[in-house]
Motif scaffolding. Sequence first.
Motif, short mmCIF file in Angstrom:
data_model
loop_
_atom_site.label_atom_id
_atom_site.label_comp_id
_atom_site.label_asym_id
_atom_site.label_seq_id
_atom_site.Cartn_x
_atom_site.Cartn_y
_atom_site.Cartn_z
N MET A 142 23.41 14.35 17.71
CA MET A 142 23.68 14.64 16.30
C MET A 142 23.42 13.42 15.43
SD MET A 142 27.12 16.28 14.64
CE MET A 142 27.23 16.61 12.88
N THR A 143 23.85 12.24 15.87
CA THR A 143 23.68 11.03 15.07
C THR A 143 22.21 10.66 14.93
OG1 THR A 143 25.84 10.24 15.83
CG2 THR A 143 24.36 8.63 14.80
N VAL A 144 21.46 10.75 16.03
CA VAL A 144 20.03 10.42 15.97
C VAL A 144 19.30 11.39 15.04
CG1 VAL A 144 17.88 10.36 17.29
CG2 VAL A 144 19.93 9.26 18.20
N ALA A 145 19.59 12.69 15.16
CA ALA A 145 18.93 13.68 14.31
C ALA A 145 19.30 13.47 12.85
CB ALA A 145 19.31 15.09 14.76
N LEU A 146 20.55 13.16 12.57
CA LEU A 146 21.00 12.95 11.20
C LEU A 146 20.34 11.72 10.58
CD1 LEU A 146 22.79 13.34 8.73
CD2 LEU A 146 24.68 12.29 9.98
N VAL A 147 20.38 10.60 11.29
CA VAL A 147 19.80 9.37 10.75
C VAL A 147 18.29 9.49 10.60
CG1 VAL A 147 19.38 6.92 11.22
CG2 VAL A 147 21.67 7.89 11.56
N CYS A 148 17.62 10.04 11.60
CA CYS A 148 16.17 10.22 11.50
C CYS A 148 15.82 11.16 10.35
CB CYS A 148 15.61 10.76 12.81
SG CYS A 148 15.54 9.55 14.15
N GLY A 149 16.60 12.22 10.19
CA GLY A 149 16.34 13.15 9.09
C GLY A 149 16.49 12.48 7.74
N LEU A 150 17.53 11.68 7.57
CA LEU A 150 17.74 10.97 6.31
C LEU A 150 16.62 9.97 6.04
CD1 LEU A 150 21.59 10.31 6.50
CD2 LEU A 150 20.42 11.96 5.01
N LEU A 151 16.18 9.27 7.07
CA LEU A 151 15.12 8.27 6.89
C LEU A 151 13.79 8.95 6.55
CD1 LEU A 151 15.91 5.71 9.74
CD2 LEU A 151 16.43 5.54 7.30
N LEU A 152 13.50 10.08 7.18
CA LEU A 152 12.28 10.82 6.84
C LEU A 152 12.33 11.32 5.40
CD1 LEU A 152 11.65 12.89 10.10
CD2 LEU A 152 10.33 10.94 9.27
N TRP A 153 13.50 11.76 4.97
CA TRP A 153 13.65 12.21 3.58
C TRP A 153 13.40 11.05 2.62
CZ3 TRP A 153 18.54 11.33 0.66
CH2 TRP A 153 18.46 11.86 -0.64
N LEU A 154 13.96 9.89 2.92
CA LEU A 154 13.74 8.72 2.06
C LEU A 154 12.26 8.36 2.01
CD1 LEU A 154 16.68 6.33 3.03
CD2 LEU A 154 16.39 7.60 0.89
N TRP A 186 20.02 14.16 31.49
CA TRP A 186 19.64 13.51 32.75
C TRP A 186 20.83 12.75 33.36
CZ3 TRP A 186 15.34 13.69 35.78
CH2 TRP A 186 15.23 12.73 36.79
N LEU A 187 21.62 12.12 32.52
CA LEU A 187 22.77 11.36 32.99
C LEU A 187 23.97 12.24 33.31
CD1 LEU A 187 22.49 8.34 30.53
CD2 LEU A 187 21.88 8.38 32.96
N GLY A 188 23.85 13.52 33.06
CA GLY A 188 24.88 14.47 33.47
C GLY A 188 26.15 14.43 32.67
N VAL A 189 26.07 13.99 31.40
CA VAL A 189 27.27 13.89 30.57
C VAL A 189 27.34 14.98 29.49
CG1 VAL A 189 27.60 11.43 30.98
CG2 VAL A 189 26.15 12.18 29.08
N HIS A 190 26.31 15.83 29.45
CA HIS A 190 26.29 16.91 28.47
C HIS A 190 25.60 18.14 29.05
CE1 HIS A 190 28.01 15.52 24.73
NE2 HIS A 190 27.37 14.37 24.83
N TRP A 191 25.92 19.29 28.48
CA TRP A 191 25.22 20.53 28.74
C TRP A 191 24.06 20.67 27.76
CZ3 TRP A 191 27.33 22.34 33.07
CH2 TRP A 191 28.70 22.14 33.30
N MET A 192 23.11 21.52 28.12
CA MET A 192 21.95 21.72 27.24
C MET A 192 22.37 22.19 25.85
SD MET A 192 18.70 21.83 26.57
CE MET A 192 17.65 21.90 28.02
N SER A 193 23.32 23.12 25.77
CA SER A 193 23.74 23.61 24.46
C SER A 193 24.43 22.52 23.63
CB SER A 193 24.64 24.83 24.60
OG SER A 193 25.70 24.59 25.49
N ASP A 194 25.01 21.52 24.28
CA ASP A 194 25.62 20.40 23.55
C ASP A 194 24.56 19.62 22.76
OD1 ASP A 194 27.97 21.07 24.83
OD2 ASP A 194 27.82 19.47 26.32
N VAL A 195 23.46 19.30 23.42
CA VAL A 195 22.45 18.47 22.76
C VAL A 195 21.64 19.27 21.75
CG1 VAL A 195 22.33 16.86 24.71
CG2 VAL A 195 20.73 18.78 24.62
N VAL A 196 21.40 20.56 22.06
CA VAL A 196 20.71 21.41 21.08
C VAL A 196 21.59 21.57 19.84
CG1 VAL A 196 19.81 23.71 20.62
CG2 VAL A 196 19.34 22.62 22.82
N GLY A 197 22.88 21.85 20.07
CA GLY A 197 23.80 21.99 18.95
C GLY A 197 23.92 20.72 18.13
N GLY A 198 24.02 19.57 18.81
CA GLY A 198 24.11 18.31 18.10
C GLY A 198 22.88 18.02 17.26
#
Length: 229
Positions: A142-154, A186-198
């Motif tokens: 979520m944080t990477v998508a948010l920050v990248c989205g804001l930077l692309l908008w700028l 890959w590191l086994g700390v999230h489910w696929m729907s967690d990262v898609v949702g984030g």
Amino acid sequence: MTAAAPRHPSRALQLTAAAATLLSVLLTVLVAATWQPLMDADRSIARRLHTEAVAEPGWTRANRIMTDWFWDPATMRLLILAVILWLLWRGARLLPLWLAGAVAVGWVLQYGLKAAVGRDRPTWSDPVDSASHAAFPSGHSMTVALVCGLLLWLLSRAAGVPAGLKYAAWAAAAVSVVGVSFTRLWLGVHWMSDVVGGSLMGIAVAAIAAVAYGAVEPAAHDERVAVRG
């Protein structure tokens, strides 16, 4: 001296905000309701990737470095903070405040949903990494998508930016969003729907912030012109 004319949000940006928000809500409902087909798919993907991660320690170590340093939420927040400080140094006022507000909203939304949904992370007898807090949504994604989205908008608002630089920025953003999501799986700390949702939520917050700024900016522009006139 007059202020530059404000830029109104494009139709594509408005559609992105609506689509990402709708998909985020739908996925959150399915996860909260533990919809069985989604749960089964999450477990199948997680088991397969965990088997590979245990068998490939070198690649697992590389993923841990990427997720803990390059794509860590703290790294992303420092990056957007640097941009905010640069904008303040250039004399901007509303825009850096808007960026800080968007990041704050994303942070509150992320932890609010983690507490509300309360989803457990994957558990393994032979884990290759660990993480705290609830699983849904993925804070990294979520944080990477948010920050990248804001930077692309700028970047889209800036005048005179070469097309090649814009293409490179879009490519880097895509690699970052997909890359960080892959490392968490890959590191086994999230489910696929967690990262898609984030990822969807980060895109939604960034797009909504951009659309809302387009609605507020004309009023701020008119006020500046009136004062300077």
